[in-house]
Design a protein around this motif. Structure first.
Motif, PDB file in Angstrom:
ATOM      1  N   LYS A 478     -66.874 -61.624  29.884  1.00 21.99           N
ATOM      2  CA  LYS A 478     -67.772 -60.457  29.827  1.00 21.99           C
ATOM      3  C   LYS A 478     -66.987 -59.156  29.982  1.00 21.99           C
ATOM      4  CE  LYS A 478     -72.039 -62.563  31.595  1.00 21.99           C
ATOM      5  NZ  LYS A 478     -73.059 -62.525  32.695  1.00 21.99           N
ATOM      6  N   THR A 479     -65.993 -59.182  30.861  1.00 22.47           N
ATOM      7  CA  THR A 479     -65.216 -57.951  31.085  1.00 22.47           C
ATOM      8  C   THR A 479     -64.371 -57.623  29.862  1.00 22.47           C
ATOM      9  OG1 THR A 479     -63.250 -58.992  32.062  1.00 22.47           O
ATOM     10  CG2 THR A 479     -65.097 -58.563  33.537  1.00 22.47           C
ATOM     11  N   PRO A 484     -62.246 -54.300  25.703  1.00 21.29           N
ATOM     12  CA  PRO A 484     -61.269 -55.212  25.081  1.00 21.29           C
ATOM     13  C   PRO A 484     -59.822 -54.760  25.154  1.00 21.29           C
ATOM     14  CG  PRO A 484     -62.593 -54.076  23.406  1.00 21.29           C
ATOM     15  CD  PRO A 484     -63.222 -53.772  24.730  1.00 21.29           C
ATOM     16  N   LYS A 485     -59.548 -53.544  25.565  1.00 23.82           N
ATOM     17  CA  LYS A 485     -58.162 -53.080  25.668  1.00 23.82           C
ATOM     18  C   LYS A 485     -57.730 -52.831  27.102  1.00 23.82           C
ATOM     19  CE  LYS A 485     -57.835 -51.108  21.024  1.00 23.82           C
ATOM     20  NZ  LYS A 485     -57.440 -49.937  20.211  1.00 23.82           N
ATOM     21  N   ASN A 486     -58.531 -53.274  28.050  1.00 26.49           N
ATOM     22  CA  ASN A 486     -58.196 -53.071  29.463  1.00 26.49           C
ATOM     23  C   ASN A 486     -57.195 -54.153  29.880  1.00 26.49           C
ATOM     24  OD1 ASN A 486     -58.330 -53.373  32.411  1.00 26.49           O
ATOM     25  ND2 ASN A 486     -59.994 -51.886  32.296  1.00 26.49           N
ATOM     26  N   ASP A 511     -50.325 -61.528  25.587  1.00 27.23           N
ATOM     27  CA  ASP A 511     -49.632 -60.627  24.654  1.00 27.23           C
ATOM     28  C   ASP A 511     -50.416 -59.317  24.511  1.00 27.23           C
ATOM     29  OD1 ASP A 511     -47.601 -62.397  24.224  1.00 27.23           O
ATOM     30  OD2 ASP A 511     -48.398 -63.189  22.339  1.00 27.23           O
ATOM     31  N   GLN A 512     -51.754 -59.421  24.422  1.00 24.64           N
ATOM     32  CA  GLN A 512     -52.585 -58.215  24.330  1.00 24.64           C
ATOM     33  C   GLN A 512     -52.477 -57.387  25.609  1.00 24.64           C
ATOM     34  OE1 GLN A 512     -56.655 -58.816  22.869  1.00 24.64           O
ATOM     35  NE2 GLN A 512     -55.978 -60.751  21.923  1.00 24.64           N
ATOM     36  N   THR A 513     -52.332 -58.082  26.733  1.00 25.62           N
ATOM     37  CA  THR A 513     -52.191 -57.378  28.020  1.00 25.62           C
ATOM     38  C   THR A 513     -50.960 -56.481  27.992  1.00 25.62           C
ATOM     39  OG1 THR A 513     -53.215 -59.217  29.204  1.00 25.62           O
ATOM     40  CG2 THR A 513     -51.903 -57.670  30.503  1.00 25.62           C
TER      41      THR A 513
END
Length: 577
Positions: A478-479, A484-486, A511-513
Motif C-alpha cells: 500500500k505504501t 512509488p518513488k519513496n 534497485d528502485q530504492t
C-alpha cells in the motif's frame, strides 16, 4: 368517487344529527366525548394514525364542537395539506371565537402563508379580548410595518408606551415610522420629546440629532454632535455620527481623524473597531497595500489599557495576510494569550511557529500551559508528545500521548488520532515493547487504514521479527502504491520480499530504492547486499556491503550490527545473527 360518496354520507349523517331528539343528542355527545378522549390518549402514546381516524369520527358525530377541528388542523399541517389545515383552524375559531389558543395559532398560520391582512385581523381580535398580551401588540406592530400601515403601527406603539412607559426603543420606532410615512416634523418631535425627558444623557440627544440628520436637517444635527463632543469628548455615538457625516461629504482628512478617534475610544465596541479596521485595510489595499498606517492603528489599539483580544486576533490575521515574519506575528499572539490564556487558536498558531523553528522547548512549554486552559484540545497533547519525541525523551513523549488519548471522542479528527497511535507505536518499539507497539499500530489503522507511515513501520518491524509476513507485504505494498518513488517504502517492501525468499522480486525493488536515493543509508545498502547475494550476484553484494560499512559511522542509527556486517565482508557471504 369514493371521496364523493364519503361527503354524501357525511352530509346525510349531519342532517340526521340535526333531527335527533334531546336524548339522542345526549347520547351522541357522550359518544363524541368518549371518542375524543380516546383520540387524545392515542395521540399521547404516539399513535397518530389512530388519533387522526378517531378525530375524524368526532367531527362526523358533532360538527359544532371545536376541539376536534383544532387537532385535525395540526395533523393536516403535518401532512402538508395547508388549505385543509387552515380551513379546520378557521372552523375551530368560528365555533369558539374567544379561544386564545385558536386565535393565536390561526394568526401564526396566516403569517406563515404570507396572508398578512388576515393575520392582522386575527391578532387584533386576540388583542381586543386579551389587552394584557404585550407580545400580541408587538406582533401587530410588525405586521403593520410589513403592510406599510404606519398609522396603525404608530397607534399600536402608543398603546405599548402606555403599558411600558416611554423608552428609547419605542420612541425610535415611532420616529422611524413617521419618517417612513413622510411626516418629518412628527419624526423629529418624537425624538426631541425623548431627549427632553433625559436632558443629562447625551446619547438621547445624539438620537435626536440622528433623526434631524435623516430628515434633512444635517447642519443642525452636526452642530449638536459637535456640542456633545465638547461636553463629552469620548461620546462614541457622536463620533460615529460625525464619521458617517464626513464620509458622506467625501472629506477624507476629517474622516480619517474620526476613524482614529473611534478606534482608540475606550467606549467603542469590538464591532466598531473591527468594522472600521476592515474599511481601513480595504482602502489600504486599494491604494497600494502599504501596511505602515494599518499596523500603526493596530498598535495604538493594542497599547490601550484595556486592549481588545479580538482586535489582537484580527491584527495577527492581517500580518499573516501580509506575509510578515513569524516572530512579529508571534509577539501579537503572545499578547492575545496574556489577555485570554484559554484562546486555543492563538496558542496553536504559536505552537506551529515554534515547531517550524524547531524550538521544541517552547512547543513543550506552550502545550503544557494549554493542558491547563484547554484540556480537551487534542492537538496540544500531540505537539507536546512530538516535541519530547524529537528530544528523544521517550517517557515524557509517551506520557503526553497517553494523556491525549484520554480526550479522544468519536468526533475527534481521525488523522490526528491515527498519528497519536502511530507515534506511540514507534516509541514502544524503541523501548523494546513489541506487543504494545503492534497494538498501537492496530489502533492507528482502525482510525485511518491508509496511514502510510504507520503501515511502513508496522510492516518493517514485523519483517524483522519474521512474523505475519503476508500481512506485512500487503501493508508495505500500500505504501509503495501510494508513493512509488519513496526509497524508504521501496526498501521496506524489498526487505519483506527478501524475508519471503522472493529474491528476484526483492532485487527489482531494492534497485528502485537505490535509484531513487543515490546516497542511500547504510541500512538500505546492507539490505541491497543481502538481496544481491541471495539472488546469486556475490561480487556486487560484497561491493554493497563494503559501501554500507563506509557509510556506517556517518549515520547516528545503531539498528545494524556493525560486527555482523564486517563478518559478511570478511567471509564474503550472507550471514544471520
Amino acid at each position: 368517487m369514493k371521496q364523493t360518496l364519503f361527503l354524501i354520507l357525511l352530509a346525510t349523517r349531519l342532517t340526521c344529527l340535526a333531527q335527533v331528539s334531546p336524548s339522542d343528542a345526549s347520547q351522541l355527545s357522550k359518544r363524541y366525548d368518549a371518542l375524543f378522549l380516546e383520540a387524545v390518549c392515542e395521540r399521547q402514546k404516539g399513535n397518530d394514525d389512530a388519533a387522526f381516524d378517531l378525530l375524524r369520527h368526532c367531527v362526523m358525530i358533532d360538527s359544532t364542537r371545536s376541539e376536534a377541528f383544532y387537532y385535525l388542523a395540526q395533523y393536516y399541517t403535518a401532512l402538508k395539506q395547508k388549505e385543509t389545515a387552515l380551513a379546520y383552524l378557521q372552523k375551530a375559531s368560528r365555533l369558539e371565537p374567544d379561544n386564545e389558543t385558536y386565535l393565536e395559532t390561526l394568526a401564526n398560520v396566516y403569517v406563515s402563508q404570507r396572508q398578512y391582512k388576515e393575520a392582522t385581523t386575527a391578532l387584533q381580535r386576540l388583542y381586543d379580548k386579551y389587552p394584557e398580551r404585550e407580545d400580541v401588540l408587538g406582533m401587530l406592530i410588525q405586521l403593520y410595518e410589513q403592510q406599510e400601515d404606519y398609522d396603525n403601527a404608530i397607534k399600536a406603539l402608543t398603546r405599548l408606551e402606555t403599558i411600558e412607559g416611554k423608552s428609547e426603543r419605542l420612541s425610535y420606532a415611532k420616529s422611524n415610522f413617521y419618517t417612513q410615512k413622510g411626516d418629518k416634523q412628527a419624526a423629529i418631535a418624537e425624538m426631541k420629546m425623548l431627549a427632553d425627558q433625559y436632558p443629562n444623557d447625551n446619547n438621547y440627544l445624539c438620537l435626536y440629532a440622528n433623526t434631524l440628520y435623516v430628515n434633512g436637517q444635517k447642519k443642525k444635527a452636526v452642530g449638536i454632535y459637535q456640542d456633545i463632543l465638547r461636553q463629552e469628548p469620548e461620546n462614541r455615538n457622536a463620533q460615529l455620527a460625525l464619521l458617517a457625516y464626513y464620509g458622506d461629504q467625501k472629506d477624507s482628512v476629517m474622516m480619517n481623524e474620526y476613524v482614529e478617534r473611534v478606534l482608540v475610544n475606550k467606549n467603542a465596541t469590538t464591532e466598531d473597531r473591527i468594522g472600521l479596521m476592515r474599511r481601513v485595510i480595504a482602502d489600504s489595499e486599494q491604494n497600494g497595500g502599504d501596511s505602515t498606517h494599518v499596523l500603526n492603528l493596530f498598535h495604538r489599539m493594542l497599547n490601550m489599557p484595556q486592549a481588545d483580544v479580538e482586535v489582537a486576533i484580527f491584527c495577527a490575521a492581517y500580518m499573516n495576510m501580509k506575509q510578515m515574519s513569524n516572530d512579529s506575528i508571534s509577539q501579537v499572539l503572545e499578547q492575545v494569550l496574556q489577555m485570554a490564556p484559554d484562546h486555543a487558536a492563538a496558542r496553536l498558531q504559536l505552537v506551529s511557529y515554534a515547531w517550524q523553528a524547531e524550538d521544541h522547548d517552547k512547543v513543550i512549554a506552550l502545550c503544557r500551559d494549554a493542558r491547563q486552559y484547554n484540556p480537551e484540545e487534542m492537538a496540544f497533547y500531540y505537539y507536546q508528545g512530538m516535541a519530547y519525541f524529537q528530544k528523544k525523551d521517550l517517557d515524557s513523549a509517551l506520557d503526553a500521548f497517553q494523556n491525549g488519548i484520554g480526550v479522544i471522542t468519536q468526533e475527534s479528527n481521525p488523522e490526528i488520532v491515527s498519528d497519536f497511535y502511530a507515534v506511540m507505536g514507534d516509541i514502544y518499539h524503541q523501548k523494546g515493547m513489541e506487543r504494545e507497539a503492534f497494538a498501537a499500530y492496530d489502533s492507528c489503522l482502525q482510525w485511518k487504514d491508509d496511514n502510510i507511515g504507520c503501515l511502513n513501520n508496522y510492516a518493517y518491524y514485523l519483517s524483522l521479527k519474521g512474523e505475519r509476513l503476508a500481512d506485512a507485504e500487503q501493508m508495505s505494498l500500500k505504501t509503495v502504491k501510494a508513493e512509488p518513488k519513496n526509497p524508504t517504502y521501496l526498501d521496506t517492501y524489498a526487505w519483506i520480499l527478501f524475508r519471503q525468499k522472493r529474491y528476484q522480486e526483492a532485487k527489482t525493488y531494492i534497485d528502485q530504492t537505490i535509484e531513487n536515493d543515490p546516497d542511500s543509508s547504510f541500512v538500505m545498502l546492507e539490505h541491497a547486499g543481502d538481496i544481491y547475494y541471495m539472488a546469486g550476484l556475490h561480487d556486487k553484494a560484497l561491493e554493497l556491503w563494503q559501501k554500507a560499512l563506509d557509510h556506517y559511522d556517518e549515520d547516528a542509527s545503531d539498528t545494524t550490527d556493525k560486527q555482523l556486517l564486517m563478518r559478511k565482508i570478511k567471509n564474503k557471504k550472507y550471514l544471520t545473527k
